[in-house]
Design an enzyme around this catalytic site. Structure first.
Site: not given
Ligand code: ATP
Length: 319
Positions: A10, A71, A102, A125, A127, A129, A171
């Site tokens: 993303g 992707r 990730d 990212t 996120d 994460d 998510r």
């Protein structure tokens, strides 16, 4: 020396600042840069451009990625990774820099483990994460975008005396929800990492209404336990009043990066190039405190994130 560069997964605000940093640092040190378009897909398609100083002019403030991103299911296969390696070899590339989340860094690790091509991961990212770094590039901008939206929604929720659920991205990682919710003064924050009891939430909202609160804002990460539709329906029924929901979605991915994201992108990008010059074989670059850090990719990707625990404690006290 020739370096390959791509953005993957993303998109995130600050990826351009990072492309600029890697490119300019390479050129500064006399290295050439080949930028592949659309992540690992573009690598497999041999879709590239030679990066010059002018290629990265006037992009530090722009969201998205000038190299575009994608992707790639193909790259994830053993054959795909080897095909990617062949393209890199064909161009005489001696190190590949991947800016992504990730999954993208796992792709880089797979390439390194299968071929020993030196690979370097930069954390692009929204996120947040990735456990090995306190912050990822794009996260601060996404939090500020969500915060701006919370402010706007608060105004209208207040006018109508409504309960509003705002769904933010995340998510598996609740960092955007925790940070935007804390800074935005939300009543309740729901994240994937922590289970919650609907009755407790209802009681809290009712207590707020009883003491004259004009509105209630719930920040919910997309991956938190229950769908936003269902949560709105349950709360509406139990509170006996309309509960609105707002899904922020892709607006969190765009926009001009904050100063923090531009600086993080610039610092990690330059460090990455210095590691390549020093002859490192592979690394994930990030930030701990105010120090730029690097770890072997396998070590970085095996780390587990627990920083949200401290945030949860603060939220438990303040919300
Ligand atoms: P974000 O979460 O911000 O969207 P991401 O980098 O985690 O970013 P993914 O879609 O998970 O996004 O991964 C991007 C690409 O990286 C995948 O499409 C695939 O090509 C590659 N990739 C992901 N996981 C692996 C893996 N385990 N091995 C090899 N390649 C992988």
């Amino acid at each position: 020396m020739r370096v390959g560069l791509l953005t993957s997964g993303g998109d995130a605000p600050g990826m351009n600042a990072c492309i600029r940093a890697v490119t300019r640092a390479c050129l500064y040190y006399g290295m050439e840069v080949i930028g592949f378009h659309q992540g690992y897909e573009g690598l497999l398609d041999d879709d590239y451009e030679i990066m010059k100083v002018s290629s990265v002019a006037d992009i530090i403030h722009r969201g998205g990625t000038i190299l575009q991103t994608a992707r790639s299911a193909r790259f994830q296969t053993t054959d795909g990774t080897l095909d990617g390696y062949e393209v890199l070899k064909k161009h005489g590339i001696e190190a590949l820099v991947v800016i992504g989340g990730d999954g993208s860094l796992r792709g880089a690790l797979q390439l390194y483990e299968m071929t020993r091509m030196p690979v370097f991961g930069l954390p692009g990212t929204i996120d947040n994460d990735l456990a090995y770094t306190d912050f990822t590039i794009g996260f601060d901008t996404a939090v500020n975008t969500a915060l701006q939206a919370i402010g706007n929604i608060r105004d209208t929720s207040s006018s109508h005396g409504r309960t509003t659920i705002i769904e933010v991205m995340g998510r598996n990682c609740g960092d955007i929800a925790l940070n935007a919710g804390l800074a935005g003064g939300a009543e309740t924050i729901l994240i994937p990492e922590k289970s919650f009891n609907l009755d407790d939430i209802v009681k809290k909202l009712q207590a707020g209404l009883a003491r004259g609160k004009k509105h209630s804002i719930i920040i919910k990460a997309e991956g938190a336990g229950i769908s936003t539709d269902e949560l709105a329906a349950v709360l509406g029924e139990k509170l006996g009043s309309e509960t609105k929901q707002v899904i922020l979605g892709y607006i969190q991915r765009g926009g001009s990066p904050t100063a923090r994201d531009r600086i993080l992108a610039s610092r990690t990008g330059v460090r990455c190039v210095e590691l390549i010059r020093e002859g490192a074989s592979n690394a994930a670059i990030g930030i701990k405190g105010d120090t730029i850090v690097d770890y072997p990719l396998a070590v970085a990707l095996a780390m587990e994130k627990d920083s949200h625990l401290e945030f949860q404690r603060i939220c438990d006290i303040l919300l």
